[in-house]
Design a protein around this motif. Structure first.
Motif, PDB file in Angstrom:
ATOM      1  N   LEU A  94      49.432  41.073  70.004  1.00 52.59           N
ATOM      2  CA  LEU A  94      50.163  39.814  70.056  1.00 52.59           C
ATOM      3  C   LEU A  94      51.481  39.900  69.298  1.00 52.59           C
ATOM      4  CD1 LEU A  94      47.195  37.315  69.611  1.00 52.59           C
ATOM      5  CD2 LEU A  94      48.648  37.508  71.624  1.00 52.59           C
ATOM      6  N   GLN A  95      51.439  40.503  68.126  1.00 47.87           N
ATOM      7  CA  GLN A  95      52.641  40.591  67.301  1.00 47.87           C
ATOM      8  C   GLN A  95      53.739  41.405  67.974  1.00 47.87           C
ATOM      9  OE1 GLN A  95      50.754  42.158  63.782  1.00 47.87           O
ATOM     10  NE2 GLN A  95      50.407  40.142  62.872  1.00 47.87           N
ATOM     11  N   ARG A  96      53.351  42.461  68.698  1.00 49.65           N
ATOM     12  CA  ARG A  96      54.331  43.320  69.378  1.00 49.65           C
ATOM     13  C   ARG A  96      54.769  42.753  70.722  1.00 49.65           C
ATOM     14  NH1 ARG A  96      51.443  49.119  68.777  1.00 49.65           N
ATOM     15  NH2 ARG A  96      50.546  48.319  70.719  1.00 49.65           N
ATOM     16  N   ASP A  98      52.874  42.806  73.398  1.00 55.23           N
ATOM     17  CA  ASP A  98      52.273  43.609  74.464  1.00 55.23           C
ATOM     18  C   ASP A  98      51.465  42.751  75.430  1.00 55.23           C
ATOM     19  OD1 ASP A  98      53.365  45.854  73.311  1.00 55.23           O
ATOM     20  OD2 ASP A  98      51.543  46.411  72.234  1.00 55.23           O
ATOM     21  N   VAL A  99      50.989  41.602  74.949  1.00 54.63           N
ATOM     22  CA  VAL A  99      50.247  40.658  75.789  1.00 54.63           C
ATOM     23  C   VAL A  99      50.793  39.257  75.541  1.00 54.63           C
ATOM     24  CG1 VAL A  99      48.128  42.037  75.837  1.00 54.63           C
ATOM     25  CG2 VAL A  99      48.456  40.361  74.022  1.00 54.63           C
ATOM     26  N   ASP A 100      50.576  38.376  76.515  1.00 52.67           N
ATOM     27  CA  ASP A 100      51.005  36.979  76.358  1.00 52.67           C
ATOM     28  C   ASP A 100      49.945  36.152  75.637  1.00 52.67           C
ATOM     29  OD1 ASP A 100      53.633  36.816  77.909  1.00 52.67           O
ATOM     30  OD2 ASP A 100      52.324  37.807  79.349  1.00 52.67           O
ATOM     31  N   PHE A 101      48.693  36.416  75.967  1.00 51.13           N
ATOM     32  CA  PHE A 101      47.603  35.788  75.218  1.00 51.13           C
ATOM     33  C   PHE A 101      46.367  36.664  75.316  1.00 51.13           C
ATOM     34  CE2 PHE A 101      47.085  33.559  79.380  1.00 51.13           C
ATOM     35  CZ  PHE A 101      45.734  33.757  79.625  1.00 51.13           C
ATOM     36  N   ILE A 102      45.405  36.389  74.441  1.00 46.91           N
ATOM     37  CA  ILE A 102      44.187  37.196  74.377  1.00 46.91           C
ATOM     38  C   ILE A 102      42.967  36.297  74.483  1.00 46.91           C
ATOM     39  CG2 ILE A 102      42.716  38.572  72.845  1.00 46.91           C
ATOM     40  CD1 ILE A 102      45.170  39.990  71.839  1.00 46.91           C
ATOM     41  N   ALA A 103      42.064  36.646  75.399  1.00 44.53           N
ATOM     42  CA  ALA A 103      40.760  35.995  75.532  1.00 44.53           C
ATOM     43  C   ALA A 103      39.721  37.100  75.500  1.00 44.53           C
ATOM     44  CB  ALA A 103      40.681  35.198  76.827  1.00 44.53           C
ATOM     45  N   LYS A 114      46.346  33.645  59.841  1.00 45.59           N
ATOM     46  CA  LYS A 114      47.561  33.984  59.110  1.00 45.59           C
ATOM     47  C   LYS A 114      48.498  34.843  59.965  1.00 45.59           C
ATOM     48  CE  LYS A 114      45.211  34.063  54.598  1.00 45.59           C
ATOM     49  NZ  LYS A 114      44.779  34.940  53.472  1.00 45.59           N
ATOM     50  N   LYS A 115      47.937  35.512  60.959  1.00 49.80           N
ATOM     51  CA  LYS A 115      48.702  36.481  61.751  1.00 49.80           C
ATOM     52  C   LYS A 115      49.014  36.002  63.165  1.00 49.80           C
ATOM     53  CE  LYS A 115      46.364  40.227  59.247  1.00 49.80           C
ATOM     54  NZ  LYS A 115      45.449  41.396  59.377  1.00 49.80           N
ATOM     55  N   VAL A 116      48.119  35.193  63.744  1.00 49.25           N
ATOM     56  CA  VAL A 116      48.309  34.708  65.121  1.00 49.25           C
ATOM     57  C   VAL A 116      47.930  33.236  65.174  1.00 49.25           C
ATOM     58  CG1 VAL A 116      47.777  36.996  66.068  1.00 49.25           C
ATOM     59  CG2 VAL A 116      45.961  35.286  65.889  1.00 49.25           C
ATOM     60  N   GLY A 227      44.030  33.726  71.561  1.00 51.53           N
ATOM     61  CA  GLY A 227      45.091  34.090  70.636  1.00 51.53           C
ATOM     62  C   GLY A 227      46.448  34.142  71.312  1.00 51.53           C
ATOM     63  N   VAL A 228      47.457  33.571  70.651  1.00 55.26           N
ATOM     64  CA  VAL A 228      48.848  33.666  71.106  1.00 55.26           C
ATOM     65  C   VAL A 228      49.699  34.103  69.918  1.00 55.26           C
ATOM     66  CG1 VAL A 228      48.509  31.867  72.841  1.00 55.26           C
ATOM     67  CG2 VAL A 228      49.398  31.251  70.599  1.00 55.26           C
ATOM     68  N   LYS A 229      50.901  34.509  70.207  1.00 56.61           N
ATOM     69  CA  LYS A 229      51.788  34.985  69.148  1.00 56.61           C
ATOM     70  C   LYS A 229      52.049  33.885  68.129  1.00 56.61           C
ATOM     71  CE  LYS A 229      55.968  37.765  68.522  1.00 56.61           C
ATOM     72  NZ  LYS A 229      57.093  38.442  69.220  1.00 56.61           N
ATOM     73  N   LYS A 230      52.078  34.246  66.870  1.00 60.25           N
ATOM     74  CA  LYS A 230      52.308  33.293  65.794  1.00 60.25           C
ATOM     75  C   LYS A 230      53.608  32.527  66.019  1.00 60.25           C
ATOM     76  CE  LYS A 230      51.000  31.672  61.718  1.00 60.25           C
ATOM     77  NZ  LYS A 230      49.711  30.964  61.552  1.00 60.25           N
ATOM     78  N   GLY A 231      53.523  31.203  65.987  1.00 62.11           N
ATOM     79  CA  GLY A 231      54.710  30.374  66.153  1.00 62.11           C
ATOM     80  C   GLY A 231      54.992  29.941  67.576  1.00 62.11           C
ATOM     81  N   ASP A 232      54.232  30.446  68.564  1.00 59.89           N
ATOM     82  CA  ASP A 232      54.470  30.068  69.956  1.00 59.89           C
ATOM     83  C   ASP A 232      53.702  28.776  70.262  1.00 59.89           C
ATOM     84  OD1 ASP A 232      55.047  29.871  72.626  1.00 59.89           O
ATOM     85  OD2 ASP A 232      54.606  31.975  73.098  1.00 59.89           O
TER      86      ASP A 232
END
Length: 278
Positions: A94-96, A98-103, A114-116, A227-232
């Motif tokens: 997510l941080q890089r 590489d994906v838009d979201f994670i399930a 704290k990270k995502v 999970g999505v990128k932190k701040g999105d």
């Protein structure tokens, strides 16, 4: 003066031709060819949850959830690219970007938040044990004392049992859940522990139907989130809206029954979505 008029006219024709070519190129795109893709992280090795089959197909509850969400975001099936999201790699993916979201059976906890960011939760699982269907010696959590308890290397599930529930349990750590299942079937181990949804997925496989049963112990609560990128915040809110619709229109229940029903697994009602959006 006349040659200038001809040149101007020629230039106009050329400009129109170029414009027509460009428009033709745009019209020729569409669907998967226009670059409109969404990359989703899932598990590749968890039957019933997230699995890549030998013929390259993807199936499981998380896969059904991911597809539904992607459709609500405006993507068709051919626009979805599935990428393996191993447990240790999820935050990095997510941080890089590489994906838009994670399930991917992604339990929400304070350290990960704290990270995502998380949409959902969309599922409440519990840590449980899987035992042989004919084994009645493990009827309650404390019965795991002096039993051979299996989980994957590095798992917190077995340690949770060892430190909090059955300190005399004999831990057996294998490289993958399939190895634990083989040991359970061959009676070299007595129980396998991880989230009940994952256990139900394995037990529902054709080769294991009727051989195993869930203990029903509910050793912990595991809220699965997307999970999505932190701040999105925008994407997180859109995913929450999609999950709410999935529950309301009955698609959530249908996916649960299709993926976990064969194991006799009774899921909890869908949790309240959006509780981690503040």
């Amino acid at each position: 003066m006349k040659p200038r008029k001809v040149s101007a006219a020629a230039a106009a024709v050329l400009a129109l031709a170029l414009a027509a070519t460009a428009c033709g190129s745009d019209d020729g795109g569409g669907g998967s060819d226009d670059g409109k893709k969404i990359t989703v992280g899932i598990k590749f090795d968890q039957p019933g949850v997230g699995l890549k089959t030998p013929d390259g197909k993807y199936e499981g509850f998380d896969v059904d959830v991911a597809r539904y969400v992607a459709r609500q975001l405006g993507y068709v099936s051919d626009d979805i690219v599935f990428k393996e999201a191993k447990s240790a790699d999820r935050e990095t993916l997510l941080q890089r970007g590489d994906v838009d979201f994670i399930a991917a059976s992604y339990s929400i906890n304070d350290e990960r938040r704290k990270k995502v960011d998380f949409a959902g939760p969309y599922f409440l699982a519990h840590q449980d044990v899987l035992v042989r269907a004919d084994d009645r010696s493990i009827a309650k959590p404390s019965d795991l004392n002096n039993k051979k308890l299996c989980s994957v290397t590095g798992s917190t599930s077995a340690q949770n049992v060892k430190t909090k529930i059955a300190p005399q349990a004999q831990l057996q750590e294998y490289g993958g859940y399939s190895e634990c299942l083989t040991g359970l079937e061959n009676k070299t181990i007595d129980a396998l522990t991880t989230d009940d949804a994952i256990l139900a997925g394995y037990a529902a496989q054709d080769q294991f139907k009727g051989k195993f049963r869930l203990g029903g112990f509910k050793l912990s609560d595991e809220l699965y989130g997307i999970g999505v990128k932190k701040g999105d915040t925008e994407l997180r809110n859109k995913v929450n809206a999609a999950l709410e619709k999935m529950v309301q229109d009955g698609s959530w229940k249908k996916a649960v029954e299709a993926n976990f029903g064969p194991a006799g697994y009774r899921s909890e009602p869908p949790p309240r979505i959006g509780v981690f959006s503040g």
